[in-house]
Enzyme design. Sequence first.
Site, PDB file in Angstrom:
ATOM      1  N   ILE A 185       0.834  -1.199   0.000  1.00  0.00           N
ATOM      2  CA  ILE A 185       0.000   0.000   0.000  1.00  0.00           C
ATOM      3  C   ILE A 185       0.870   1.251   0.000  1.00  0.00           C
ATOM      4  O   ILE A 185       0.635   2.187  -0.775  1.00  0.00           O
ATOM      5  CB  ILE A 185      -0.959  -0.007   1.201  1.00  0.00           C
ATOM      6  N   ASP A 204      10.500   3.460   6.900  1.00  0.00           N
ATOM      7  CA  ASP A 204      10.318   2.008   7.008  1.00  0.00           C
ATOM      8  C   ASP A 204      11.716   1.399   7.126  1.00  0.00           C
ATOM      9  O   ASP A 204      12.464   1.376   6.149  1.00  0.00           O
ATOM     10  CB  ASP A 204       9.585   1.447   5.795  1.00  0.00           C
ATOM     11  N   ALA A 265      -4.961   2.306   8.006  1.00  0.00           N
ATOM     12  CA  ALA A 265      -4.311   0.999   8.164  1.00  0.00           C
ATOM     13  C   ALA A 265      -5.048   0.146   9.192  1.00  0.00           C
ATOM     14  O   ALA A 265      -5.963  -0.596   8.851  1.00  0.00           O
ATOM     15  CB  ALA A 265      -2.847   1.194   8.536  1.00  0.00           C
ATOM     16  N   ARG A 266      -4.677   0.278  10.471  1.00  0.00           N
ATOM     17  CA  ARG A 266      -5.295  -0.516  11.526  1.00  0.00           C
ATOM     18  C   ARG A 266      -5.381   0.302  12.804  1.00  0.00           C
ATOM     19  O   ARG A 266      -4.472   1.081  13.135  1.00  0.00           O
ATOM     20  CB  ARG A 266      -4.498  -1.806  11.795  1.00  0.00           C
ATOM     21  N   GLU A 295     -14.242  -1.636  16.900  1.00  0.00           N
ATOM     22  CA  GLU A 295     -15.124  -1.535  15.740  1.00  0.00           C
ATOM     23  C   GLU A 295     -16.287  -2.519  15.899  1.00  0.00           C
ATOM     24  O   GLU A 295     -16.047  -3.686  16.168  1.00  0.00           O
ATOM     25  CB  GLU A 295     -14.342  -1.829  14.458  1.00  0.00           C
ATOM     26  N   HIS A 314     -14.087   2.085   8.262  1.00  0.00           N
ATOM     27  CA  HIS A 314     -13.176   1.016   7.829  1.00  0.00           C
ATOM     28  C   HIS A 314     -13.580   0.452   6.460  1.00  0.00           C
ATOM     29  O   HIS A 314     -13.855  -0.737   6.304  1.00  0.00           O
ATOM     30  CB  HIS A 314     -13.136  -0.105   8.874  1.00  0.00           C
ATOM     31  N   ILE A 315     -13.568   1.330   5.466  1.00  0.00           N
ATOM     32  CA  ILE A 315     -13.988   0.935   4.122  1.00  0.00           C
ATOM     33  C   ILE A 315     -12.914   1.197   3.066  1.00  0.00           C
ATOM     34  O   ILE A 315     -13.177   1.066   1.868  1.00  0.00           O
ATOM     35  CB  ILE A 315     -15.286   1.651   3.714  1.00  0.00           C
TER      36      ILE A 315
END
Length: 349
Positions: A185, A204, A265-266, A295, A314-315
């Site tokens: 991503i 990263d 992301a999360r 969620e 969260h779509i």
Amino acid sequence: MVRDIAIIGDHFILPEMFEKELRKVCPHEGLNCRLRLEDWPNSPVNHGYSGDPDILIKEFIGDFDEVTAFIGNAEVLIMHQSPVTDAMLHSLPNLRFIACSRGGPVNVDVEAANRRGVKVVRAPGRNASAVAEFTIGAILAETRKIRIGHETMRKGVWRGDLYRADTTGRELNEMTVGVIGYGKIGTRLVKILRAFGCRILVSDPYVQLDISDLEAGVEQICLDSLLEQSDVVTLHPRVTEETTQMINKETLSKMKSDALLVNTARGPLCNYDDLYEALVNGTIGSAMLETFAIEPTPPDWPLLQLENVTLTPHIAGASVRTAQYAAQVLAEDVKNYITGAPLNNLCVA
């Protein structure tokens, strides 16, 4: 030889889609496919981030016993978010191959499967384009005042003042965008961002930049420097012990006071209590949140009430192409398993 195949889909990736793509690539194979439909996303997944030591898998839907009974004597399991635990594998001696249509099969105990000789494949990058596109939209919704303009017009208020120099938005070409996480991503997002002419920073520690990104002027720097220099910080790492709550009081304090934080992301990447305080006291300017600690979010959750936050349920990874592509990727590896060809996306714990 007839292969017994259990297929479990949901209302995003229908079991019929899995079967259709499989039969396309295996037109001459004997396939006995049994289909099961889970109720996701109408019903939420069990996120498994509560720290329960007895649940080693994450983000799954389906009762363990019911899913085990459905799989039964199947040799192959094709699914999206169904649970697969060590105890379930113990009850499924005929199961030899699991195809999970996710970039990271966190709903499967891959270590247990490996130990029992069950091969697991995944669909890496299945939603990379969808999430990258969504992230661009998320950034623009906040930086160009699209969200606030929409909300106020719905209430019958014409915000002509958004044209004022002290309230109007900024263009991406004058901003620095920091991308945390340079996987499928992150790399896709960077390539889209390049077209906007913004300065792009990447943090990263486990990968090197693509040569084309390097030549385009993308910079790879440490996390602290990225936080300090970025007008927009967007999160794209996996959830690991190292990245859990990486956005917290300390890291937020390093960001610019008018910075935008984007999380597509999360949820576990952020300490949301710390983020709430940072948004209220002006440590950062705004946030665009697509994933959450819990969620569905509780209706009285404080972050839902803030005017400097854009929210979606969260779509980001939800697109027609994502579902189709994931089914196609799995179908190829199921064919490879049946024919004895090398697997494309084998998971090793």
